[in-house]
Design an enzyme around this catalytic site. Structure first.
Site, PDB file in Angstrom:
ATOM      1  CB  CYS A  77      52.633  32.873   5.550  1.00 37.86           C
ATOM      2  SG  CYS A  77      52.607  32.876   3.632  1.00 37.86           S
ATOM      3  CB  ALA A  78      49.123  35.918   4.951  1.00 41.71           C
TER       4      ALA A  78
END
Length: 141
Positions: free
Chosen positions: A100-101
Site C-alpha cells: 500500500c502507501a
C-alpha cells in the site's frame, strides 16, 4: 549519568510517557509480526520477484494506483480484496507481495490472504514510499 538521574527525578511524568511510548512501539511490532508475517524490505522484494516470480498486489485505491505503481502489479483495493480473491487463485503457489502507501493496510491484506489459504504472503515494509525511497522503478501505465 548523574544528570540523567536528576532529570528523571525532576520529570517522572515525562519518563513515564517515554516508557509508555516505547512499550506501545514494541507491542505494535510484535502484533504486526504475529499477524502480518515477515515484512519484506524493498531489496528483498526485488529478489523475490526476480528469483521466484512473485506476484505483486497493490491494495491502494484505483486512483492512487493510476498515479504510479510497481511494474507488473495488479490493483485490488483492500476493501474489495475478499470479493476479488478468485483473481489470485491461479497464483496460490507463488509468493505474493502486497503493498500500500505506507505498509499498514498491506499488513491487514496479507493477513486476509493468509486466512484465504495463500501460503506465502509478504507485506512490503514501508509500502510504495519505501520502494520509491530506495530508487526503485514505478510506472503509471
Amino acid at each position: 549519568m548523574q544528570e540523567l538521574l536528576q532529570f528523571a527525578t525532576a520529570h517522572p511524568l515525562l519518563i513515564a510517557a517515554l516508557g509508555a511510548a516505547v512499550l506501545a512501539i514494541i507491542a505494535n511490532e510484535v502484533h504486526g509480526s504475529l499477524t502480518g508475517g515477515k515484512k519484506l524490505p524493498p531489496a528483498e522484494a526485488v529478489r523475490l520477484i526476480n528469483d521466484r516470480d512473485a506476484r505483486v498486489v497493490d491494495v491502494r485505491p484505483v486512483a492512487d494506483f493510476k498515479k504510479g505503481h510497481l511494474l507488473g502489479a495488479v490493483n485490488i483495493p483492500h476493501d474489495k480484496l475478499k470479493a476479488r480473491l478468485t483473481e489470485l487463485e491461479k497464483d496460490k503457489s507463488k509468493p505474493l507481495i502486497v503493498y500500500c502507501a505506507l505498509g499498514g493496510t498491506a499488513r491487514e491484506s496479507a493477513l486476509l490472504l493468509k486466512q484465504a489459504g495463500f501460503a506465502e504472503v509478504y507485506p512490503l515494509a514501508g509500502g510504495l514510499n519505501a520502494w520509491v525511497g530506495a530508487s526503485l522503478p514505478v510506472t503509471a501505465k
